[in-house]
Design a protein around this motif. Structure first.
Motif, PDB file in Angstrom:
ATOM      1  N   ALA A  83      72.299  62.560  67.196  1.00 41.76           N
ATOM      2  CA  ALA A  83      73.468  61.669  67.104  1.00 41.76           C
ATOM      3  C   ALA A  83      74.755  62.473  67.206  1.00 41.76           C
ATOM      4  O   ALA A  83      75.705  62.054  67.879  1.00 41.76           O
ATOM      5  CB  ALA A  83      73.424  60.888  65.800  1.00 41.76           C
ATOM      6  N   ALA A  84      74.815  63.640  66.580  1.00 37.37           N
ATOM      7  CA  ALA A  84      76.020  64.469  66.637  1.00 37.37           C
ATOM      8  C   ALA A  84      76.263  64.980  68.057  1.00 37.37           C
ATOM      9  O   ALA A  84      77.408  64.982  68.543  1.00 37.37           O
ATOM     10  CB  ALA A  84      75.903  65.638  65.672  1.00 37.37           C
ATOM     11  N   GLN A  86      75.204  63.599  70.909  1.00 38.62           N
ATOM     12  CA  GLN A  86      75.615  62.480  71.760  1.00 38.62           C
ATOM     13  C   GLN A  86      77.052  62.058  71.477  1.00 38.62           C
ATOM     14  O   GLN A  86      77.797  61.695  72.395  1.00 38.62           O
ATOM     15  CB  GLN A  86      74.658  61.302  71.586  1.00 38.62           C
ATOM     16  CG  GLN A  86      73.330  61.535  72.257  1.00 38.62           C
ATOM     17  CD  GLN A  86      72.502  60.261  72.301  1.00 38.62           C
ATOM     18  OE1 GLN A  86      73.035  59.158  72.302  1.00 38.62           O
ATOM     19  NE2 GLN A  86      71.194  60.427  72.360  1.00 38.62           N
ATOM     20  N   GLY A  87      77.450  62.124  70.203  1.00 37.81           N
ATOM     21  CA  GLY A  87      78.842  61.818  69.869  1.00 37.81           C
ATOM     22  C   GLY A  87      79.793  62.834  70.472  1.00 37.81           C
ATOM     23  O   GLY A  87      80.862  62.479  70.987  1.00 37.81           O
ATOM     24  N   ARG A 104      80.840  56.928  67.779  1.00 40.54           N
ATOM     25  CA  ARG A 104      79.536  56.810  68.447  1.00 40.54           C
ATOM     26  C   ARG A 104      78.431  57.452  67.616  1.00 40.54           C
ATOM     27  O   ARG A 104      77.350  56.895  67.465  1.00 40.54           O
ATOM     28  CB  ARG A 104      79.580  57.424  69.832  1.00 40.54           C
ATOM     29  CG  ARG A 104      78.218  57.390  70.527  1.00 40.54           C
ATOM     30  CD  ARG A 104      78.341  57.626  71.997  1.00 40.54           C
ATOM     31  NE  ARG A 104      77.061  57.777  72.642  1.00 40.54           N
ATOM     32  CZ  ARG A 104      76.298  56.776  73.047  1.00 40.54           C
ATOM     33  NH1 ARG A 104      76.696  55.533  72.843  1.00 40.54           N
ATOM     34  NH2 ARG A 104      75.155  57.009  73.643  1.00 40.54           N
ATOM     35  N   ALA A 105      78.695  58.628  67.074  1.00 48.65           N
ATOM     36  CA  ALA A 105      77.695  59.298  66.238  1.00 48.65           C
ATOM     37  C   ALA A 105      77.380  58.456  65.002  1.00 48.65           C
ATOM     38  O   ALA A 105      76.209  58.301  64.629  1.00 48.65           O
ATOM     39  CB  ALA A 105      78.184  60.683  65.832  1.00 48.65           C
ATOM     40  N   ALA A 121      80.326  60.744  59.903  1.00 49.57           N
ATOM     41  CA  ALA A 121      80.576  61.573  61.073  1.00 49.57           C
ATOM     42  C   ALA A 121      82.066  61.838  61.212  1.00 49.57           C
ATOM     43  O   ALA A 121      82.886  60.927  61.056  1.00 49.57           O
ATOM     44  CB  ALA A 121      80.049  60.886  62.327  1.00 49.57           C
ATOM     45  N   VAL A 133      81.498  67.559  66.657  1.00 54.89           N
ATOM     46  CA  VAL A 133      81.204  66.377  65.837  1.00 54.89           C
ATOM     47  C   VAL A 133      80.246  66.816  64.739  1.00 54.89           C
ATOM     48  O   VAL A 133      79.174  67.363  65.011  1.00 54.89           O
ATOM     49  CB  VAL A 133      80.577  65.236  66.680  1.00 54.89           C
ATOM     50  CG1 VAL A 133      80.179  64.081  65.782  1.00 54.89           C
ATOM     51  CG2 VAL A 133      81.538  64.771  67.748  1.00 54.89           C
ATOM     52  N   VAL A 135      78.076  65.704  61.297  1.00 54.72           N
ATOM     53  CA  VAL A 135      77.499  64.584  60.555  1.00 54.72           C
ATOM     54  C   VAL A 135      76.994  65.124  59.222  1.00 54.72           C
ATOM     55  O   VAL A 135      76.138  66.011  59.180  1.00 54.72           O
ATOM     56  CB  VAL A 135      76.339  63.917  61.336  1.00 54.72           C
ATOM     57  CG1 VAL A 135      75.744  62.780  60.524  1.00 54.72           C
ATOM     58  CG2 VAL A 135      76.811  63.414  62.685  1.00 54.72           C
TER      59      VAL A 135
END
Length: 163
Positions: A83-84, A86-87, A104-105, A121, A133, A135
């Motif tokens: 997730a981080a 992709q963010g 987004r994350a 995030a 980014v 998280v």
């Protein structure tokens, strides 16, 4: 079905056969040294399975939850890292801000874990044009409930506009 061979007689054999010295079934075999000692002992392993099973079962019952917990922690960490990253990639696109990447994350973490995993995030653009980014999450240390531990992961991407 084959029948067993009849016992051989123990009569004196000719000299050529005597050199092989095959044991006959009528005569007890002579035992030497350690063989005699082992044969004289009674069987001591009778009932050993009854004692061994609880000892092995306790180990298996203790190890299985530890393996499951380790898998849960690794899965959660890998999902947060994804997730981080992709963010950060989303924030690095031309026309996006670091806050877009953080949102987004956060959205990806909420979709994958729901609100049960307290995660936050944040995104920062560094001086060299890299967007980071991060998280931060609280990870349950005992199954899905119990005391929590802190986990912090980050993803980086180079901003397209900084090139």
């Amino acid at each position: 079905m084959r029948r067993p061979a009849p016992p051989r007689p123990c009569a004196p054999a000719p000299a050529a056969v005597k050199a092989i010295d095959l044991p006959c079934r009528d005569r007890p075999r002579r035992r030497r040294g350690r063989e005699r000692h082992l044969a004289a002992r009674p069987r001591e392993d009778d009932g050993a399975a009854v004692a061994e099973f609880p000892m092995v079962a306790v180990l298996i019952v203790m190890i299985a939850p530890l393996v499951i917990q380790a898998a849960l922690i690794v899965h959660t960490r890998n999902t947060l890292v994804d997730a981080a990253v992709q963010g950060a990639h989303h924030a690095a696109l031309a026309g996006s801000t670091p806050q877009d990447g953080a949102q987004r994350a956060q959205r990806l973490v909420d979709e994958r874990f729901g609100r049960g995993l307290e995660a936050e995030a944040t995104a920062v653009q560094e001086d060299d044009g890299t967007i980071r980014v991060q998280v931060d999450a609280t990870l349950p240390l005992v199954g899905l409930i119990g005391p929590a531990g802190a986990l912090s992961v980050e993803g980086r991407a180079v901003d397209e506009e900084a090139w």
